[in-house]
Design an enzyme around this catalytic site. Structure first.
Site, PDB file in Angstrom:
ATOM      1  N   CYS A   2       0.891  -1.164  -0.078  1.00  0.00           N
ATOM      2  CA  CYS A   2      -0.019   0.089   0.121  1.00  0.00           C
ATOM      3  C   CYS A   2       0.830   1.384   0.074  1.00  0.00           C
ATOM      4  CB  CYS A   2      -0.911   0.166   1.207  1.00  0.00           C
ATOM      5  SG  CYS A   2      -1.883  -1.452   1.248  1.00  0.00           S
ATOM      6  N   LYS A 487      11.492 -14.181 -13.021  1.00  0.00           N
ATOM      7  CA  LYS A 487      11.209 -13.000 -13.972  1.00  0.00           C
ATOM      8  C   LYS A 487       9.973 -13.543 -14.840  1.00  0.00           C
ATOM      9  CE  LYS A 487      12.229 -10.749 -12.461  1.00  0.00           C
ATOM     10  NZ  LYS A 487      12.973 -10.192 -11.211  1.00  0.00           N
ATOM     11  N   LYS A 605       5.157  -4.169  -5.069  1.00  0.00           N
ATOM     12  CA  LYS A 605       6.568  -3.976  -5.011  1.00  0.00           C
ATOM     13  C   LYS A 605       7.367  -4.163  -3.956  1.00  0.00           C
ATOM     14  CE  LYS A 605      10.445  -2.542  -7.188  1.00  0.00           C
ATOM     15  NZ  LYS A 605      10.954  -3.728  -7.973  1.00  0.00           N
TER      16      LYS A 605
HETATM   17  O1  M6R Z   1      12.580  -5.139  -1.643  1.00  0.00           O
HETATM   18  P1  M6R Z   1      13.197  -6.254  -1.865  1.00  0.00           P
HETATM   19  O2  M6R Z   1      14.214  -6.793  -2.550  1.00  0.00           O
HETATM   20  O3  M6R Z   1      13.258  -6.909  -0.279  1.00  0.00           O
HETATM   21  O4  M6R Z   1      11.869  -7.253  -2.247  1.00  0.00           O
HETATM   22  C1  M6R Z   1      12.002  -8.782  -2.063  1.00  0.00           C
HETATM   23  C2  M6R Z   1      11.022  -9.338  -3.110  1.00  0.00           C
HETATM   24  O5  M6R Z   1       9.766  -9.164  -2.881  1.00  0.00           O
HETATM   25  C3  M6R Z   1      11.456  -8.900  -4.764  1.00  0.00           C
HETATM   26  O6  M6R Z   1      12.764  -9.302  -4.908  1.00  0.00           O
HETATM   27  C4  M6R Z   1      10.391  -9.674  -5.569  1.00  0.00           C
HETATM   28  O7  M6R Z   1      10.768 -11.064  -5.637  1.00  0.00           O
HETATM   29  C5  M6R Z   1      10.799  -9.133  -6.966  1.00  0.00           C
HETATM   30  N1  M6R Z   1       9.679  -8.277  -7.085  1.00  0.00           N
HETATM   31  C6  M6R Z   1      10.594 -10.090  -8.140  1.00  0.00           C
HETATM   32  O8  M6R Z   1      11.015  -9.289  -9.384  1.00  0.00           O
END
Ligand code: M6R
Length: 610
Positions: A2, A487, A605
């Site tokens: 959010c 991906k 995200k």
């Molecule tokens: O912000 P973060 O790197 O901690 O996020 C971890 C995962 O949620 C993130 O890498 C997620 O797997 C990606 N959006 C995948 O592309």
């Protein structure tokens, strides 16, 4: 998850908030809403299921006006995505509106108390409505006081923004385990979950700490700690350009961010290798003795960051001569791992706000580990709670699918391995120099790969109708397979699966049939022949093989139906290159399938819930 935005000033808050929300849509996008206080002490609330465009459509030509307002874009946890569960939520009297990022863990108990003891009727299923109703219950002419009393009752994670019609000149915000920043304008002030929401208006911000409350009007921002004592805060100057958070002519943020990789890798290396080629990392303060004292290293992260950790394990073990375990953060914290003061815990996180990673970090810290983090967002929770931070200078990553954050995380892993190995004196000079040269060569080599984008798009046209894809690789290539598979699946919704190539025959090979697409990453010289055998195994069962190989691997031509070549490089740094064509392939496949690339379904995200 959010995103929240708030504005108090002398302009109309409506447009400012909606524009800010659009910059935060990556945090969640299943509904959005806005609440405004008018000078006539009226509270206007508009909210709508779906994207912010739906909210704009709802508002249409309505001339909404208020100098104080809050807005929200949601990733649903409690209560399905719907108009009624969308934020802002209001109290029973309709005087108070709240936006919230996080989860109230004891909302059920609070709700029952409010319903049974105070006769309050709830309108939604959202845990956030409990906050609004609690504040309403405690409101006695002083919003600050009422918010404080309410937060004393709340358990869980929250970044909240609160307004009240009786106080049309001020806003109250609180942060506990969910990000919150304050933007300092001229004759106006802002709150937001993240910097991009405010870039158009301010460059000076306050990073709000855990358990702090902020009271803002147009000219003043007061911050209080958990004991309600005023605290002073240094201004943090943001040096990103506004365009860094814009698409810059690309169809999607993801493609733009793929193309930014040469530059951000350069930025991440800059200043960390001095003119003599020595690793110099100002933000890490570990002596040779401390490094030698570590008998255990954990790398802990989620998703793509976890996949960067898999490569990091190889790099640190080889370069620093110490064993490394890599864990998924959500598992690490509950498995009671062995940790003591000789443990080095390395968290990797783009956002620095991922709750699972943060919770694992806290667990390790409480048990005495030294905490290091590799983080992209400056001033984020993970960064602030670490003893040492190595920032990835990737700039804002907006697309949900991580690309440039991953490759800069890899750079940091190599830098860290070199730093530790060099301090310990366990890397031969020539090996060390070779690594440094290879890291410095990566941006140009990625530029070469990007020149082949058209070829990859053509391959995507050939492959985008597949329903199942398998990624295989060995060693470093196995680590890249996991990331490439994630991906593809997260943006194209194709069922894809990655496995170490040698594991295939232990089960997964049962799924290979005529025309099954197998993407075989084979960049490791010493494992190349083994990979060719694994390719043969799947081809014998009818697989259609796309190979990823280094420029001189001509045997791949004879084995695979299609090949994407990457430039020559040292085997150990090939993940920096081999992932790039697979990011591009995933992008074009998703595009051809008509997917919403930057905002895939069910995702967000920043994952700030468990
Ligand atoms: O912000 P973060 O790197 O901690 O996020 C971890 C995962 O949620 C993130 O890498 C997620 O797997 C990606 N959006 C995948 O592309």
């Amino acid at each position: 998850m959010c995103g929240i935005v708030g504005y108090v000033g002398h302009s109309n808050a409506t447009g400012i908030i909606i524009e800010g929300l659009k910059k935060l849509e990556y945090r969640g996008y299943d509904s959005s809403g806005i609440a405004l206080c008018t000078k006539e002490k009226e509270l206007i609330v508009r909210k709508k299921k779906g994207r912010i465009a739906n909210l704009e459509e709802l508002i249409g030509d309505e001339n909404l006006y208020g100098n104080l307002g809050i807005g929200h874009t949601r990733w649903a946890t409690h209560g399905a995505p719907s108009d009624v569960n969308a934020h802002p939520h209001t109290d029973a009297s309709g005087r108070i509106a709240v936006v919230h990022n996080g989860i109230i863990e004891n909302y059920q108990i609070l709700r029952e108390e409010l319903e049974n003891e105070h006769g309050i009727q709830f309108k939604s299923e959202s845990d956030t409505e409990v906050i609004a109703q609690l504040i309403g219950l405690y409101y006695d002419g002083d919003l600050e006081e009422a918010v404080f009393k309410a937060t004393e009752r709340m358990r869980g994670a929250y970044g909240i923004g609160v307004i009240c019609v009786n106080e049309p000149d001020r806003m109250v915000a609180v942060r506990k385990d969910s990000p919150l920043i304050v933007g300092l304008g001229k004759g106006c002030n802002f709150i937001a979950s993240d910097i991009p929401a405010l870039l158009k208006h301010v460059r000076q911000i306050y990073l709000i700490e855990n358990n702090e409350m902020v009271v803002l009007n147009a000219n003043e921002v007061k911050i209080y700690n958990g004991d309600r004592q005023p605290v002073s805060r240094e201004v943090f100057n943001v040096n990103w350009e506004d365009e860094a958070a814009e698409k810059g002519g690309y169809d999607h943020f993801m493609l733009k961010e793929i193309h930014e990789q040469p530059q951000v890798i350069k930025d991440t290396l800059a200043g960390r290798i001095d003119e003599n080629g020595e690793i110099a990392i100002d933000s890490i303060h570990m002596s040779k003795e401390e490094i030698e004292s570590f008998n255990r290293i954990y790398i802990v992260a989620c998703g793509t960051a976890y996949h960067a950790g898999l490569v990091g394990k190889f790099a640190i073990e080889k370069l620093a001569g110490v064993g490394v375990e890599v864990d998924v953060a959500s598992e690490f914290r509950y498995r009671d791992p062995f940790i003591d003061e000789k443990t080095l815990f390395i968290a990797i996180s783009q956002s620095g706000e991922t709750l699972d990673t943060l919770a694992a970090l806290r667990e390790a810290k409480a048990k005495g580990a030294r905490i290091m983090s590799i983080v992209n967002v400056v001033g984020s929770s993970v960064a602030r709670e670490s003893d040492d931070v190595l920032y990835t200078w990737a700039g804002p990553e907006i697309a949900v699918a991580s690309t440039k954050a991953y490759t800069t995380q890899l750079i940091c892993m190599y830098l860290l391995g070199l730093y530790m190995g060099r301090k310990k004196g366990v890397i031969a000079d020539d090996v060390y120099r070779r690594y440094v040269d290879e890291l410095e060569a990566a941006p140009d080599r990625i530029r070469e790969i990007l020149k082949g984008e058209k070829h990859i798009e053509t391959l995507a046209r050939k492959l985008y109708r597949r329903n199942n894809v398998f990624f295989i690789g060995r060693g470093y290539d196995a680590a890249v397979s996991y990331e490439a598979s994630l991906k593809l699946k997260e943006i194209s919704y194709i069922n894809s699966f990655a496995t170490a190539a040698g594991e295939l025959k232990h089960g997964t090979i049962a799924l290979i049939e005529q025309d099954t697409l197998v993407i075989a990453i084979a960049t490791q010289q010493r494992l190349f022949e083994k990979m060719l055998s694994n390719i043969q195994e799947v081809k014998t069962r009818g697989a259609y093989v796309l190979g990823i190989a280094k420029a001189d691997s001509t045997e791949m031509d004879q084995q695979a139906e299609d090949v994407i070549y990457i430039p020559q490089c040292m085997d150990e740094v090939s993940p920096l290159l081999s992932i790039v064509p697979l990011q591009i392939l995933a992008y074009y496949i998703a595009k051809l399938r008509g997917c919403d690339i930057d905002k895939p379904k069910n995702l967000a995200k920043s994952v700030t819930v468990e």
